[in-house]
Write a protein that holds these residues in place. Structure first.
Motif, mmCIF file in Angstrom:
data_model
loop_
_atom_site.group_PDB
_atom_site.id
_atom_site.type_symbol
_atom_site.label_atom_id
_atom_site.label_comp_id
_atom_site.label_asym_id
_atom_site.label_seq_id
_atom_site.Cartn_x
_atom_site.Cartn_y
_atom_site.Cartn_z
ATOM 1 N N GLY A 148 0.806 -1.212 0.000
ATOM 2 C CA GLY A 148 0.000 0.000 0.000
ATOM 3 C C GLY A 148 0.840 1.264 0.000
ATOM 4 N N ILE A 150 3.087 3.747 -1.645
ATOM 5 C CA ILE A 150 3.487 4.102 -2.997
ATOM 6 C C ILE A 150 4.647 5.081 -2.922
ATOM 7 C CG2 ILE A 150 2.732 5.272 -5.075
ATOM 8 C CD1 ILE A 150 -0.119 4.291 -4.168
ATOM 9 N N GLY A 180 0.607 12.844 8.735
ATOM 10 C CA GLY A 180 0.210 12.487 7.372
ATOM 11 C C GLY A 180 1.300 11.847 6.527
ATOM 12 N N GLY A 182 2.376 8.798 6.805
ATOM 13 C CA GLY A 182 2.143 7.365 6.592
ATOM 14 C C GLY A 182 2.563 6.491 7.758
ATOM 15 N N LYS A 183 2.528 7.049 8.969
ATOM 16 C CA LYS A 183 2.960 6.264 10.132
ATOM 17 C C LYS A 183 2.058 5.054 10.338
ATOM 18 C CE LYS A 183 2.936 9.928 12.892
ATOM 19 N NZ LYS A 183 2.793 11.070 11.958
ATOM 20 N N GLU A 184 0.761 5.282 10.191
ATOM 21 C CA GLU A 184 -0.155 4.159 10.407
ATOM 22 C C GLU A 184 -0.034 3.110 9.295
ATOM 23 O OE1 GLU A 184 -3.698 5.159 12.213
ATOM 24 O OE2 GLU A 184 -4.476 3.114 12.159
ATOM 25 N N VAL A 185 0.127 3.572 8.074
ATOM 26 C CA VAL A 185 0.311 2.625 6.960
ATOM 27 C C VAL A 185 1.533 1.745 7.215
ATOM 28 C CG1 VAL A 185 0.624 2.424 4.471
ATOM 29 C CG2 VAL A 185 -0.595 4.354 5.385
ATOM 30 N N ARG A 366 -1.645 12.913 3.579
ATOM 31 C CA ARG A 366 -3.055 13.134 3.913
ATOM 32 C C ARG A 366 -3.561 14.428 3.260
ATOM 33 N NH1 ARG A 366 -5.672 10.728 7.596
ATOM 34 N NH2 ARG A 366 -3.913 10.222 8.925
#
Ligand code: ATP
Ligand code: MG
Length: 460
Positions: A148, A150, A180, A182-185, A366
């Motif tokens: 996920g 990119i 925003g 991408g820490k959670e990703v 984000r």
């Protein structure tokens, strides 16, 4: 609901009798027709056909090939994978070759033999489908844990590799990055790559009031306090066997920092009001956009907790420092939004691309998502323009580094290559054109500068 078969063929021909004849001879295929550039583009957007047959002499200038080439260029821009079969006049080899060079699939001289045309369309269609299948399979292979994410930026790719590497270990990981980024990703990717059987559970330490956070984390026994009508497990216990993400860990109140530290040392919890220690096997991932070192100096974060959490520290670069990624992500998000909303894909106009490249993206990925979503709602053309994006004018970048000429040159080259690949959404031929080099030269450059072809690239 029955879905009607999608037309796989677009016939562009201004001579209506001939148009009818071609359609008739190709009646095995679902087809739509167009008689000039505008209607061809319109039909193409509407039906995204796999194969196009196209007359080069189109109105208003039937006697020259300028409209035909314009049409070819536009269609390939809309979908570089489309197979365009160009119908040329007799003895018009020069234009046929020019069309092939521009990316047409094949050419046939008029008058076209119906059987030859049918066979050519059939082959083109098969090739298109094979290539599509191939892309799908490649995507499936790539649906690894970090599929996920990119990016084509070397720094961010290093981050992904690091996450993949530490995933199988038990090490506690601290993800540092602006909001925003991408820490959670990445935390989710870390969990997926870890093969831990339990769940991925995330809790946002900043969003829950201090007095509730403790019971949220540790759970409570029935009767532990007024309102505790039944025994409830906390997030740490829920994540047993899996991964616990402590988001915004920098906002964890001091009282809970001590409790969390004890848990990290002993790997046991006691529910509030409980007497029994429960052993928990959980991988902990902390994340924050705050400067924890500074918080330690100011006495707002425990140093001992920091070192427990920071067994592995992952610094996520902000979007503005990832070369080419903003445009790359934009293409991908526009494709995703279009498929979610079952609308044709809307492209980016040249000035929009420049605006995206120039913007500083303080809210990172984000913010980019939000900007594109809003722009899509506002846009009424078939391309997003800079005005649709409503971006504020960017301040110039301030990070000036080494002036060693070789390094400067390499940096500039890598930047140009990444930017070209991002703008063309990974299309090597078009990226090479943009850079004014041949395709093999671009491959050499990519090799030398260690730029990957398509890292974690979505396709559809
Ligand atoms: N490299 C990426 N590729 C694709 N999508 C991404 C990427 N990075 C982030 N996103 C998307 O951007 C959004 C924000 O990412 P995420 O929630 O992981 O960021 P965060 O660092 O946790 O942000 P916050 O600090 O606001 O909580 C999500 O919708 C996520 O899916
Ligand atoms: Mg987050």
């Amino acid at each position: 609901m029955s879905s009607p078969k999608l037309p796989s063929l677009l016939i562009v021909e201004d001579d209506l009798a001939l148009q009818k004849q071609i359609k008739w001879s190709l009646d095995r295929f679902e087809s739509v027709v167009a008689d000039d550039v505008a209607s061809a583009v319109l039909q193409f957007r509407r039906h995204t056909p796999a194969v196009v047959t196209m007359d080069l002499g189109l109105p208003p200038d039937q006697d020259s090939v300028s409209e035909g080439f314009k049409c070819l260029e536009k269609l390939l821009e809309l979908d570089p994978n489309v197979k365009v079969i160009v119908l040329t006049g007799q003895n018009d080899q020069a234009n046929a070759l020019r069309a092939i060079r521009m990316g047409a699939y094949d050419f046939l001289a008029k008058p076209v033999d119906a059987d030859v045309l049918e066979l050519t369309v059939e082959r083109a269609l098969r090739l298109y489908e094979l290539q599509q299948e191939n892309r799908r399979l490649q995507m499936q292979n790539q649906v690894d844990a970090l599929g996920g994410v990119i990016t084509r930026d070397p720094g961010m790719q290093r981050v992904c590799r690091m996450v993949e590497k530490v995933a199988p270990s038990d090490a506690t990981v601290l993800l540092l990055g602006e909001s925003g980024t991408g820490k959670e990703v990445l935390a989710q990717g870390l969990h997926d790559a870890s093969k831990r059987k339990g769940r991925f559970v995330a809790i946002n330490c900043a969003a829950i009031p201090e007095n509730l956070l403790e019971s949220e984390l540790f759970g409570y026994e029935k009767g532990a306090f007024t309102g505790a009508t039944k025994t409830t497990v906390g997030k740490i216990e829920t994540a047993d066997g899996g991964t616990l993400m402590l988001d915004e860990i920098g906002d964890l109140p001091m009282s809970l920092q001590a409790k969390l530290l004890r848990f990290l040392q002993e790997r046991k919890i006691e529910r509030i009001g409980g007497r029994q220690e429960i052993a928990i096997d959980v991988r902990v991932v902390g994340a924050t956009h705050q400067d924890l070192k500074k918080q330690i100096e100011e006495g707002r974060f425990r140093e001992d907790l920091y070192y427990r959490l920071a067994e592995i520290v992952v610094d996520i670069p902000p979007l503005r420092n990832r070369v080419g990624d903003a445009v790359l992500l934009s293409h991908s998000f526009l494709r995703r939004f279009a498929s979610e909303q079952r609308r044709p894909v809307i492209g980016l106009a040249e000035d929009a691309i420049h605006a995206i490249e120039a913007h500083r993206w303080p809210g990172n990925v984000r913010e980019l998502q939000n900007v594109l979503k809003r722009a899509l709602i506002m846009a009424d053309g078939n391309k997003l323009g800079a005005l649709d994006l409503q971006l504020k004018v960017a301040e110039p970048a301030d990070d000036e580094t080494s002036l060693d000429l070789r390094l400067v040159r390499e940096r500039a080259e890598r930047q140009a290559v990444l930017t070209a690949l991002a703008r063309t959404d990974g299309n090597i031929a078009r990226a090479a054109d943009l850079l004014g080099v041949s395709r093999p030269t671009l491959y050499d450059l990519m090799n030398r500068l260690q730029v990957k072809t398509a890292a974690s690239k979505e396709s559809n």
